[in-house]
Motif scaffolding. Structure first.
Motif, PDB file in Angstrom:
ATOM      1  N   THR A 157       0.968  -1.124   0.103  1.00 48.87           N
ATOM      2  CA  THR A 157       0.040  -0.170  -0.007  1.00 48.87           C
ATOM      3  C   THR A 157       0.805   1.401  -0.037  1.00 48.87           C
ATOM      4  OG1 THR A 157      -1.744   1.340   1.428  1.00 48.87           O
ATOM      5  CG2 THR A 157      -0.173  -0.110   2.480  1.00 48.87           C
ATOM      6  N   MET A 176      -4.084   0.970  -3.360  1.00 50.75           N
ATOM      7  CA  MET A 176      -4.583   1.351  -2.092  1.00 50.75           C
ATOM      8  C   MET A 176      -3.573   2.570  -1.384  1.00 50.75           C
ATOM      9  SD  MET A 176      -5.422  -1.733   0.256  1.00 50.75           S
ATOM     10  CE  MET A 176      -4.163  -2.822   0.619  1.00 50.75           C
ATOM     11  N   SER A 177      -4.298   3.252  -0.392  1.00 50.89           N
ATOM     12  CA  SER A 177      -3.445   3.846   0.190  1.00 50.89           C
ATOM     13  C   SER A 177      -3.714   3.978   1.846  1.00 50.89           C
ATOM     14  CB  SER A 177      -3.079   5.429  -0.458  1.00 50.89           C
ATOM     15  OG  SER A 177      -4.726   5.724  -0.258  1.00 50.89           O
ATOM     16  N   THR A 178      -2.911   4.557   2.672  1.00 44.10           N
ATOM     17  CA  THR A 178      -3.004   4.572   3.864  1.00 44.10           C
ATOM     18  C   THR A 178      -2.681   6.035   4.492  1.00 44.10           C
ATOM     19  OG1 THR A 178      -2.473   3.501   6.106  1.00 44.10           O
ATOM     20  CG2 THR A 178      -1.181   3.315   4.305  1.00 44.10           C
ATOM     21  N   LEU A 179      -3.283   6.353   5.510  1.00 50.34           N
ATOM     22  CA  LEU A 179      -2.566   7.596   6.274  1.00 50.34           C
ATOM     23  C   LEU A 179      -1.493   7.271   7.292  1.00 50.34           C
ATOM     24  CD1 LEU A 179      -5.957   9.344   7.427  1.00 50.34           C
ATOM     25  CD2 LEU A 179      -4.116  10.493   6.020  1.00 50.34           C
ATOM     26  N   GLY A 180      -1.195   6.009   7.224  1.00 47.50           N
ATOM     27  CA  GLY A 180      -0.134   5.358   8.021  1.00 47.50           C
ATOM     28  C   GLY A 180      -0.130   5.904   9.477  1.00 47.50           C
ATOM     29  N   ALA A 181       1.220   6.339   9.959  1.00 46.09           N
ATOM     30  CA  ALA A 181       1.178   6.587  11.510  1.00 46.09           C
ATOM     31  C   ALA A 181       0.744   7.868  11.715  1.00 46.09           C
ATOM     32  CB  ALA A 181       2.777   6.413  11.910  1.00 46.09           C
TER      33      ALA A 181
END
Ligand code: SF4
Lengths: 340, 171
Positions: free
Chosen positions: A254, A329-334
């Motif tokens: 991701t 897909m992507s994430t806001l991560g930490a």
């Protein structure tokens, strides 16, 4: 005025640099054709001629050029890294991005006017660490690792004069930047010295009746069914058999996408937003730069209008970014997490 | 720390793909009946005419003599060739050092710089089999050629058509 949300875009080639400049980057970062930077892939990066032309093109349009020298020199080849610093200093670049303290000391001593940025590979996660680099080597900007939540970032920002740069978008490392040895287990080359995680010579893809297999130096790291999206062939994004269950044991394929948090980043006074991807083609650079330029402009135009959490990036921007993301897909991560 | 990644969002945004005209079906059927060797020769002849002028100055030393296979999946077409100091050379079917597989439309999008190969790879629209480093080297070498240089080297009129197509697709 000090910098605010400068858009820093990747360039692995001259056409990619021009794509970044033409689509609204405030700065581009690039590397030389060797292991002095962490995207040491065959055919990628800049020789002297491309570097000169790139700097000319960018500066003509008021765009800064930064050079990544973000690997760790080894005792027998340290002169290569010193030469790269000298090249940067004499070519009229705007700053170099370093991870190794020894190299910072060299740059500071030999080229005191050269602007130094601390690379994400330096893995400085606290203001004490950032201030240490400032005190000893005079760094003017630090790129924070992608392990911190936004409140933790805020704590750093509030306790240092060093400009802070955050990652906005791109492939995600497993979050131990500058310290990851996973690739060396399979390939014998550490990304921090060799300059590439999962170098091309070790990667094999093969379509089999069971799906597309990815191998790293013979080690099977993933097998994708036909309807599954793929990621980079790195060990951190492999599926492993853990006590009889096969799954993404470290991290899913991701990409990071922190666009939703731009107003908060503006409020914190974040100096710059970095886009990952020097290994990618000019088409990616153009697409991603364009979208981030629009988003940053929208946020800067009316900063007071955005309450925390109220910024909704346009669906078309997010679609464009997801399309070019690992695993789509992507994430806001930490950046967004309730716990520390 | 690993829990952070639970925030991954599924892709529920509409696909944004810039459109190029599709390969006409009847033509596709015809092409798929072509044997590889004449097709490879035709491809190589076209490549030498259109692309080689802007590629000849690249450093091909790491690539010379290596065997490439380009599989156009929707057309059932397999092209075999190698690159030498004086241009592309067609090869008879056989083993290839590296194989690229994609549809005609996606190859066209790559050639026109409308799409990034990594993007197509993540979306499972491009497959690179065999010597990955060789594939990567060629990809990076081609990326470093400026589109203007490439179109300037093309036969009269051709460069303009390419730029026009790109422009239309980007709109
Ligand atoms: S294995 Fe993953 S976490 Fe480690 S350096 Fe490579 S990409 Fe980063």
């Amino acid at each position: 005025m000090s910098a605010l949300l400068e858009l820093i875009c990747p360039a692995g080639s001259l056409p990619a640099l021009k794509a970044a400049v033409d689509n609204g980057a405030d700065g581009v970062y690039l590397g030389l054709k060797d292991n002095t930077n962490a995207r040491n892939f065959s055919g990628l990066n800049f020789d002297a001629k491309a570097l000169a032309e790139g700097i000319r093109y960018a500066h003509n349009k008021g765009v800064k050029v930064l050079m990544a020298l973000n690997t760790y020199p080894q005792p027998d080849t340290v002169s290569r890294w010193h030469q790269a610093v000298d090249t940067a200093a004499t070519s009229g670049l705007d700053a170099i991005i370093l991870a190794d303290p020894g190299l910072m000391a060299y740059a500071r001593k030999v080229h005191p006017n050269l602007r130094l940025h601390l690379s994400v590979q330096g893995s400085a996660t606290s203001y004490e660490a950032v201030n240490f680099y400032r005190e000893r080597f005079g760094i003017q900007r630090a790129v924070l690792p992608r392990v911190l939540s936004l409140p933790q970032v805020e704590n750093v920002v509030n306790n240092t004069d060093v400009e802070i740069e955050l990652f906005g978008f791109g492939g995600l490392c497993v979050m131990v930047e500058g310290r990851c040895l996973l690739s060396s287990y399979a390939c014998g080359d550490s990304p921090n010295t060799f300059g590439a995680c999962s170098p091309g010579h070790a990667v094999r893809w093969q379509q089999t009746p069971k799906g597309m297999e990815t191998r790293l130096n013979g080690v099977l790291i993933d097998r994708y069914a036909d309807d599954e999206k793929a990621g980079y062939p790195t060990l951190c994004k492999g599926r492993f058999d853990v006590q009889g269950e096969t799954y993404y044991a470290l991290e899913e394929p991701t990409s990071l996408n922190s666009m939703e948090m731009l107003p908060e980043m503006a409020r914190l006074g974040i100096a710059a937003i970095k886009i990952e991807g020097r290994q990618r083609s000019p088409a990616y650079v153009a697409q991603v730069t364009q979208v981030w330029r629009a988003a940053i402009d929208a946020v800067k135009k009316d900063m007071a209008a955005f309450k925390p959490g109220s910024f909704k990036p346009e669906a078309a921007w997010m679609a464009q970014l997801n399309k070019v993301s690992e695993g789509s897909m992507s994430t806001l991560g930490a950046y967004y997490r309730p716990w520390k | 720390m690993l829990g952070t990644l639970r925030f991954a969002q599924p892709t529920n945004y509409p696909e944004t793909t810039m459109k190029l005209p599709n390969f006409p079906k009847p033509l596709a059927r015809f092409v798929s009946t072509l044997p590889s060797w004449p097709a490879s020769r035709a491809f190589v002849a076209a490549g030498n005419l259109v692309a080689w002028p802007s590629l000849r100055d690249l450093d091909w030393s790491h690539v010379a003599g290596r065997r490439f296979r380009v599989q156009v999946s929707d057309l059932g077409l397999k092209l075999y060739f190698s690159v030498h100091a004086n241009g592309f050379r067609a090869l008879h079917n056989g083993l290839a050092d590296v194989t690229f597989t994609a549809t005609a439309q996606d190859f066209a999008r790559l050639a026109l710089r409308l799409e990034d190969p990594d993007t197509l790879f993540f979306n499972r629209r491009l497959l690179i089999e065999g010597d990955t480093d060789l594939g990567l080297t060629v990809k990076n070498m081609l990326d470093a050629v400026e589109l203007e240089t490439a179109t300037a080297g093309m036969p009269v009129g051709m460069g303009r058509v390419v730029m026009k197509l790109r422009h239309l697709a980007l709109k």
